[in-house]
Design a protein around this motif. Structure first.
Motif, short mmCIF file in Angstrom:
data_model
loop_
_atom_site.label_atom_id
_atom_site.label_comp_id
_atom_site.label_asym_id
_atom_site.label_seq_id
_atom_site.Cartn_x
_atom_site.Cartn_y
_atom_site.Cartn_z
N ARG A 48 0.83 -1.19 0.00
CA ARG A 48 0.00 0.00 0.00
C ARG A 48 0.87 1.25 0.00
NH1 ARG A 48 -2.80 -3.11 -1.68
NH2 ARG A 48 -4.82 -3.88 -0.94
N ASP A 51 -0.69 5.76 2.36
CA ASP A 51 -1.74 5.45 3.34
C ASP A 51 -1.16 5.55 4.75
OD1 ASP A 51 -3.92 4.57 4.78
OD2 ASP A 51 -3.56 2.44 4.35
N PRO A 54 -2.70 3.55 9.31
CA PRO A 54 -2.36 2.55 10.34
C PRO A 54 -1.48 3.08 11.46
CG PRO A 54 -2.15 1.60 8.15
CD PRO A 54 -2.33 3.07 7.96
N TYR A 71 3.52 0.82 3.12
CA TYR A 71 3.79 -0.40 3.90
C TYR A 71 3.43 -1.65 3.12
CZ TYR A 71 -1.26 0.04 4.82
OH TYR A 71 -2.63 0.16 4.68
N ALA A 73 1.73 -5.15 3.86
CA ALA A 73 0.94 -5.90 4.84
C ALA A 73 1.19 -7.39 4.61
CB ALA A 73 -0.54 -5.57 4.68
N ARG A 114 -4.17 -2.49 13.04
CA ARG A 114 -4.51 -3.47 12.01
C ARG A 114 -5.85 -3.15 11.36
NH1 ARG A 114 -0.96 -5.84 15.26
NH2 ARG A 114 0.35 -7.55 14.46
N THR A 117 -5.60 -0.59 8.41
CA THR A 117 -4.87 -0.91 7.18
C THR A 117 -5.85 -1.08 6.02
OG1 THR A 117 -4.92 -3.26 7.80
CG2 THR A 117 -2.92 -2.01 8.33
N ASP A 118 -5.46 -0.60 4.87
CA ASP A 118 -6.31 -0.66 3.69
C ASP A 118 -6.02 -1.95 2.92
OD1 ASP A 118 -7.97 -0.08 1.55
OD2 ASP A 118 -6.45 1.16 0.53
N VAL A 119 -6.47 -3.08 3.48
CA VAL A 119 -6.18 -4.38 2.88
C VAL A 119 -7.45 -5.21 2.80
CG1 VAL A 119 -3.80 -4.40 3.71
CG2 VAL A 119 -5.60 -5.42 5.11
N ILE A 130 3.57 -5.72 9.63
CA ILE A 130 3.69 -5.00 8.38
C ILE A 130 5.14 -4.53 8.26
CG2 ILE A 130 1.28 -4.26 8.45
CD1 ILE A 130 2.21 -1.47 9.12
#
Length: 252
Positions: A48, A51, A54, A71, A73, A114, A117-119, A130
């Protein structure tokens, strides 16, 4: 793979600039993660960019980070064998790719959100850590200097990463002259929880003497075991068996 000199040039970075990464660099890092996902079952690495969410709210805590925008992830399916260990191994490969591109990096096992996070994750998947990365700032924030000072106080001699006496270490080097280079690579390996728990030993069985890697608490330290195994194999040339007490197999 990377030489011991290159592995030693990697430093954990806690302060990052707001400089955006160029497209070619993003493509190289995405390609690294995609390669891992295509070849390693149970791993789902997601990169990512831009962002910072996190790390919001963690800036005032000990050992925290400044300016993290990018980062990796590390997402795993824990039902696959040695998933956390393998995630540590291949995340260190990602780290060294980022370092080769001139970026700073740092494994982060805690002190990030966590849920922010954009996951994309399935309900059965976990995110043990991460990896923050980006352009390092020219100056180090106060909190980073405090963290570095604490880590420096815990600096260990290379021989302390061998699990045995001084005499046993000398005997091991006699049998395996390349062991010194491998342990040197373990000594400079990053640690997701900053515990540096991995030790290298020598065991004897029906097949003769073998070099093994071990940690006291595998469930807690599997990621760090994988990171250390990558460094060792990169510096020496060879492969590890997965798991605690896994043997090292030299390249022919």
């Amino acid at each position: 793979m990377y030489t011991l000199k290159e592995l030693r040039e990697r430093k954990s970075v806690r302060g990052y600039s707001d400089e955006s990464l160029p497209e070619d660099m993003r493509n190289a890092l995405n390609a690294e993660a995609t390669f891992v996902n295509c070849h390693e079952s149970g791993l789902n690495f997601q990169v990512r960019f831009d962002d910072p969410d996190p790390f919001k709210g963690f800036s005032r805590s000990y050992g925290m980070f400044h300016g993290v925008r990018n980062y990796l992830a590390a997402i795993i399916d824990p039902t696959f064998g040695f998933a956390a260990e393998r995630a540590g191994y291949y995340a260190e490969e990602f780290v060294m790719k980022a370092v080769s591109l001139g970026l700073g990096t740092c494994f982060v096992g805690g002190t990030f959100s966590r849920t922010a996070t954009d996951v994309r994750m399935e309900v059965y998947e976990k995110m043990p850590f991460i990896v923050a990365f980006g352009h390092a700032t020219s100056g180090t924030p106060l909190i980073g200097r405090v963290s570095a000072a604490m880590i420096h106080r815990k600096k260990m001699d290379q021989s302390q990463f061998f699990d045995g006496t001084v005499k046993e270490y000398a005997e091991a080097l006699h049998h395996f002259p390349w062991l010194q280079k491998g342990i040197g690579a373990v000594a400079c390996a990053p640690s997701a929880l900053n515990a540096r728990p991995v030790r290298i030993g020598v065991v004897s069985d029906e097949s003769g003497l073998s070099v093994v890697a071990r940690v006291a608490d595998y469930e807690k330290n599997a990621v760090d075991l994988g990171i250390a195994k990558y460094n060792f194999a990169s510096a020496v040339g060879g492969e590890w068996e997965w798991g605690n007490e896994g043997k090292f197999l030299m390249s022919l």
